[in-house]
Structures are given as structure tokens and as C-alpha cells.
Design a protein around this motif. Structure first.
Motif, PDB file in Angstrom:
ATOM      1  N   THR A 117      50.366  16.900 -35.396  1.00 33.82           N
ATOM      2  CA  THR A 117      49.461  15.782 -35.175  1.00 33.82           C
ATOM      3  C   THR A 117      49.258  15.142 -36.538  1.00 33.82           C
ATOM      4  OG1 THR A 117      48.391  16.847 -33.303  1.00 33.82           O
ATOM      5  CG2 THR A 117      47.168  15.083 -34.406  1.00 33.82           C
ATOM      6  N   VAL A 118      49.509  13.842 -36.604  1.00 34.11           N
ATOM      7  CA  VAL A 118      49.488  13.126 -37.877  1.00 34.11           C
ATOM      8  C   VAL A 118      48.502  11.970 -37.799  1.00 34.11           C
ATOM      9  CG1 VAL A 118      50.897  11.867 -39.562  1.00 34.11           C
ATOM     10  CG2 VAL A 118      51.940  13.650 -38.151  1.00 34.11           C
ATOM     11  N   VAL A 119      47.688  11.852 -38.827  1.00 32.44           N
ATOM     12  CA  VAL A 119      46.818  10.690 -38.977  1.00 32.44           C
ATOM     13  C   VAL A 119      47.416   9.880 -40.114  1.00 32.44           C
ATOM     14  CG1 VAL A 119      44.496   9.857 -39.478  1.00 32.44           C
ATOM     15  CG2 VAL A 119      44.803  11.994 -38.203  1.00 32.44           C
ATOM     16  N   TYR A 120      47.686   8.608 -39.833  1.00 35.07           N
ATOM     17  CA  TYR A 120      48.272   7.742 -40.856  1.00 35.07           C
ATOM     18  C   TYR A 120      47.650   6.357 -40.775  1.00 35.07           C
ATOM     19  CZ  TYR A 120      51.181   5.631 -37.189  1.00 35.07           C
ATOM     20  OH  TYR A 120      51.616   4.993 -36.061  1.00 35.07           O
ATOM     21  N   GLU A 174      54.716   0.010 -44.381  1.00 33.65           N
ATOM     22  CA  GLU A 174      54.481   1.226 -45.153  1.00 33.65           C
ATOM     23  C   GLU A 174      53.386   2.020 -44.447  1.00 33.65           C
ATOM     24  OE1 GLU A 174      55.895   2.044 -48.339  1.00 33.65           O
ATOM     25  OE2 GLU A 174      57.283   0.409 -47.901  1.00 33.65           O
ATOM     26  N   LEU A 175      53.622   3.313 -44.228  1.00 30.31           N
ATOM     27  CA  LEU A 175      52.647   4.182 -43.574  1.00 30.31           C
ATOM     28  C   LEU A 175      52.186   5.237 -44.569  1.00 30.31           C
ATOM     29  CD1 LEU A 175      54.515   4.799 -40.187  1.00 30.31           C
ATOM     30  CD2 LEU A 175      52.969   2.919 -40.780  1.00 30.31           C
ATOM     31  N   ASP A 176      50.874   5.351 -44.736  1.00 28.32           N
ATOM     32  CA  ASP A 176      50.293   6.360 -45.626  1.00 28.32           C
ATOM     33  C   ASP A 176      49.852   7.558 -44.781  1.00 28.32           C
ATOM     34  OD1 ASP A 176      50.531   4.798 -47.991  1.00 28.32           O
ATOM     35  OD2 ASP A 176      48.729   3.689 -47.416  1.00 28.32           O
ATOM     36  N   ILE A 177      50.377   8.742 -45.088  1.00 30.70           N
ATOM     37  CA  ILE A 177      50.030   9.942 -44.346  1.00 30.70           C
ATOM     38  C   ILE A 177      48.689  10.454 -44.853  1.00 30.70           C
ATOM     39  CG2 ILE A 177      50.814  12.227 -43.602  1.00 30.70           C
ATOM     40  CD1 ILE A 177      52.863   9.988 -43.034  1.00 30.70           C
TER      41      ILE A 177
END
Length: 183
Positions: A117-120, A174-177
């Protein structure tokens, strides 16, 4: 009615079961979570033990009423039986090739892999929470994305604090994790 006059065939393409069905890329495995595998098994069992016998009973009753050419219950029941049988064949094939992956057993818990599960956040600063799952259990509106989706592919192997590039038809983002965690 003779099949020569209708657009049907005996060998329906089992992989084409509607827009929600995603074909697997050639040469890839059908990764699926334990919960997703159980859900497919439950659906197959329900079709076999509940739905199909119910429709068979209706078709049998409708056939006993005589003229089948204008018998709506009979015609609809036969069509529904074909749909159920096609879905059962599809589920059986998918379960046979399924590779069950338990995300809780992931040793690299700081990196994004199947089941994470990733919040970005994107360039606009909007935050998203997604869980990477199998193609048969993906529900994008519920935050479950397929491991073959562009977002999941961009996120895979990244770590908290990383910035990854997502190529879309609308351009590059651009996606920041922000967070990575497993069940």
C-alpha cells in the motif's frame, strides 16, 4: 432458431468477458493476493452450487411449458446459462494459472512490490493511496490498482522519499513516495 441465423458460436472466447476483464501480458504470471484468490474461488463455487442450478431449474420448467420459440423464460434462461458457463470456464482457467503472493511475507518492506500500500503525491500536491494487487482483483475507484498498470509499474521498487516518473498520454508526471507499508 437455427444457429446459422444468429450471431453466436459454441466456442465463445473465454478471455473476452466484458470491459472489466483484463488480459495478462504474454509470458507473465497471474499474480494474485490470498484474499483475491479466495474471492475468485468463492465466486466460482457460488456459480456452481447456487446460480447455475437455479437457472437450470427455470429453463427446465420453461421447456416443459411447450413452444420454446416465444418462451421468454426459456430464451433468457438459456442465454444466462451460456453466460454462467463462460464465466465458470474463465474463473477456472484464471485460478489454474494463479500465483498466490502473500504481501505480509514480503522481506523488503521498505520497497514497493506486489501487495504494497503506497501513499504518494503528484506534482499538483494531491495525495493518493493505492494498493498494488492482481489484475483480477483491481478496483481503481477503491484504490486497488493492478500490478501491470502504469502507476504500479512506476512505483515498483521505489522507497519512501523517492520520486518516480510516470509517463501518461497527458504527459510526464513526477510522483513523490510518502509511505510504503504492507499488511
Amino acid at each position: 432458431m437455427n444457429k446459422a441465423f444468429v450471431k453466436e458460436s459454441d466456442n465463445d472466447d473465454d478471455d473476452d468477458l466484458g470491459p472489466e476483464t483484463v488480459k495478462l501480458p504474454p509470458g507473465t504470471k497471474n499474480y494474485i493476493t490470498t484474499q483475491g484468490y479466495q474471492r475468485l474461488r468463492d465466486e466460482l463455487a457460488h456459480l456452481i452450487t447456487v446460480e447455475r442450478p437455479s437457472i437450470v431449474q427455470i429453463v427446465s420448467w420453461a421447456a416443459s411449458n411447450g413452444d420454446r420459440s416465444e418462451n421468454g423464460d426459456y430464451l433468457y434462461g438459456k442465454k444466462r446459462l451460456r453466460e454462467i458457463d463462460r464465466r465458470m470456464r474463465f474463473l477456472t482457467k484464471r485460478l489454474e494459472i494463479a500465483e498466490v503472493v502473500d504481501p505480509a511475507a514480503q522481506p523488503n518492506r521498505d520497497q514497493v512490490f506486489f501487495g504494497a500500500t503506497v501513499v504518494y503525491s503528484d506534482r499538483a500536491g494531491e495525495e493518493f493511496r493505492v494498493t498494488i494487487v492482481g489484475v483480477d482483483e483491481a478496483e481503481p475507484l477503491a484504490g486497488k490498482i493492478s500490478w501491470i498498470s502504469p502507476v504500479a509499474r512506476a512505483l515498483t521498487k521505489a522507497r519512501e522519499g523517492d520520486t518516480v516518473t510516470l509517463r501518461t498520454p497527458a504527459g510526464i508526471d513526477e510522483l513523490d513516495i510518502l509511505e510504503v507499508h504492507y499488511p
